[in-house]
Scaffold this motif. Sequence first.
Motif, PDB file in Angstrom:
ATOM      1  N   LEU A  36       0.833  -1.207   0.000  1.00  0.00           N
ATOM      2  CA  LEU A  36       0.000   0.000   0.000  1.00  0.00           C
ATOM      3  C   LEU A  36       0.867   1.256   0.000  1.00  0.00           C
ATOM      4  O   LEU A  36       0.602   2.208  -0.753  1.00  0.00           O
ATOM      5  N   ALA A  37       1.935   1.236   0.809  1.00  0.00           N
ATOM      6  CA  ALA A  37       2.837   2.401   0.889  1.00  0.00           C
ATOM      7  C   ALA A  37       3.459   2.677  -0.479  1.00  0.00           C
ATOM      8  O   ALA A  37       3.551   3.837  -0.918  1.00  0.00           O
ATOM      9  N   ALA A  38       3.854   1.605  -1.170  1.00  0.00           N
ATOM     10  CA  ALA A  38       4.459   1.769  -2.499  1.00  0.00           C
ATOM     11  C   ALA A  38       3.459   2.406  -3.452  1.00  0.00           C
ATOM     12  O   ALA A  38       3.812   3.248  -4.286  1.00  0.00           O
ATOM     13  N   ARG A  39       2.182   2.008  -3.303  1.00  0.00           N
ATOM     14  CA  ARG A  39       1.152   2.550  -4.177  1.00  0.00           C
ATOM     15  C   ARG A  39       0.906   4.016  -3.887  1.00  0.00           C
ATOM     16  O   ARG A  39       0.692   4.824  -4.801  1.00  0.00           O
ATOM     17  N   LEU A  40       0.937   4.379  -2.587  1.00  0.00           N
ATOM     18  CA  LEU A  40       0.732   5.773  -2.215  1.00  0.00           C
ATOM     19  C   LEU A  40       1.922   6.611  -2.682  1.00  0.00           C
ATOM     20  O   LEU A  40       1.760   7.740  -3.143  1.00  0.00           O
ATOM     21  N   ALA A  41       3.133   6.006  -2.579  1.00  0.00           N
ATOM     22  CA  ALA A  41       4.356   6.724  -2.973  1.00  0.00           C
ATOM     23  C   ALA A  41       4.386   6.977  -4.477  1.00  0.00           C
ATOM     24  O   ALA A  41       4.969   7.966  -4.944  1.00  0.00           O
ATOM     25  N   ALA A  42       3.753   6.103  -5.239  1.00  0.00           N
ATOM     26  CA  ALA A  42       3.771   6.238  -6.701  1.00  0.00           C
ATOM     27  C   ALA A  42       3.041   7.501  -7.162  1.00  0.00           C
ATOM     28  O   ALA A  42       3.243   7.965  -8.288  1.00  0.00           O
ATOM     29  N   GLY A  43       2.167   8.047  -6.254  1.00  0.00           N
ATOM     30  CA  GLY A  43       1.560   9.337  -6.579  1.00  0.00           C
ATOM     31  C   GLY A  43       0.264   9.304  -7.366  1.00  0.00           C
ATOM     32  O   GLY A  43      -0.287  10.351  -7.703  1.00  0.00           O
ATOM     33  N   ASP A  44      -0.265   8.121  -7.634  1.00  0.00           N
ATOM     34  CA  ASP A  44      -1.522   8.053  -8.393  1.00  0.00           C
ATOM     35  C   ASP A  44      -2.744   8.381  -7.530  1.00  0.00           C
ATOM     36  O   ASP A  44      -3.751   8.860  -8.025  1.00  0.00           O
ATOM     37  N   VAL A  45      -2.613   8.062  -6.220  1.00  0.00           N
ATOM     38  CA  VAL A  45      -3.782   8.140  -5.338  1.00  0.00           C
ATOM     39  C   VAL A  45      -3.943   9.548  -4.766  1.00  0.00           C
ATOM     40  O   VAL A  45      -2.993  10.123  -4.225  1.00  0.00           O
ATOM     41  N   GLY A  46      -5.165  10.102  -4.867  1.00  0.00           N
ATOM     42  CA  GLY A  46      -5.432  11.418  -4.312  1.00  0.00           C
ATOM     43  C   GLY A  46      -6.108  11.329  -2.955  1.00  0.00           C
ATOM     44  O   GLY A  46      -5.861  12.136  -2.069  1.00  0.00           O
ATOM     45  N   GLU A  47      -6.988  10.319  -2.780  1.00  0.00           N
ATOM     46  CA  GLU A  47      -7.718  10.168  -1.519  1.00  0.00           C
ATOM     47  C   GLU A  47      -7.710   8.710  -1.086  1.00  0.00           C
ATOM     48  O   GLU A  47      -8.004   7.827  -1.886  1.00  0.00           O
ATOM     49  N   LEU A  48      -7.349   8.485   0.186  1.00  0.00           N
ATOM     50  CA  LEU A  48      -7.397   7.128   0.727  1.00  0.00           C
ATOM     51  C   LEU A  48      -8.634   7.022   1.619  1.00  0.00           C
ATOM     52  O   LEU A  48      -8.681   7.626   2.699  1.00  0.00           O
TER      53      LEU A  48
END
Lengths: 200, 200
Positions: free
Chosen positions: B127-139
Amino acid sequence: MSASPLLDQLIEALRCLPGVGQKSAQRMAYHLLERDREGGVRLAARLAEAMEKIGHCERCRDFSEVPVCPLCASPARETQLLCVVETPADRLAIELATGYRGLYFVLQGRLSPLDGIGPRELGLDLLAARLAAGDVGELIIATNPTVEGEATAHYLAQLARQHGVRPSRLAHGLPLGGELEYIDRGTLAHAFGSRSEIPS
Amino acid sequence: MSASPLLDQLIEALRCLPGVGQKSAQRMAYHLLERDREGGVRLAARLAEAMEKIGHCERCRDFSEVPVCPLCASPARETQLLCVVETPADRLAIELATGYRGLYFVLQGRLSPLDGIGPRELGLDLLAARLAAGDVGELIIATNPTVEGEATAHYLAQLARQHGVRPSRLAHGLPLGGELEYIDRGTLAHAFGSRSEIPS
């Protein structure tokens, strides 16, 4: 629906089990996948084998994977006693609760003309042949105390008498541990009428 | 016990299902044998296939028989929204109840240090890697409103902020159709405190 078509198919397939709806099927599928894959694999194998190999014993009509079930084939059982039950579950209940050492005959149903279930569907020709053979001394009729069960019992008693076999049936009365106040009227009337003297 | 060892094995195997004891397992086995052998055969096949082939989606960790589940692979979903749930059942519930069109991340559990379930067991590195990738605006954090679920939510919110992602969580308050009198105090206090103005 879910992220996996195979999972959806499994959930759908689980619904063939009695009393299992969409929610329970889902819970079962998730449980197996998350926590007990080994149990799931074992269940699949057992299920496939049972569905393919289990037929009916040719003597008592109970479920069996061999032509004559171990109970009918046992030399330890008393062959002059034959107990007629509606279902394999009934047979199992009697076997577990009582010390009965005779044989069984499983109707796999009860007389119900409206549903097209007559003597032939219940294997009564097989039973008649057995009674005619002369081995049976007493036919213990253990059908359920329902309207259809009683009608079946009546029919079986006549069949027994035709072949000179003594029919008997399980006693009706108060269940142990029940409270008189809460027993249904029919049972209470029967228990009252069938009262027995207390031996001194 | 019964007249068929295979039947006994099937009954035993059915008990791996959650909420199924001896009596229910017996009823299920008899039902399949008496009335739905076809359903039993189909269930056996589905079960074997599911147990063997269903793994986890490498993106959302939901159950999937392909490396990336259809939902994660769908071009129709909004990739800037990511909803974190504890279980596949929770994901399904949100998918069925809401019009949510974003993506999901399934923890397959909740933080529970005493049971040895930490961030790694929940795939939080993924999940952290996905958040770090910058695609996600809202969790969107949709863990259960339990003590462990809330602790997990707190941890997830911090993780989101570390990566510059806005965390949100589902509203707490009165359930629709519930009666005020029977709502637990905590929920009522929360609903009272979070009251919103009625727009004119």
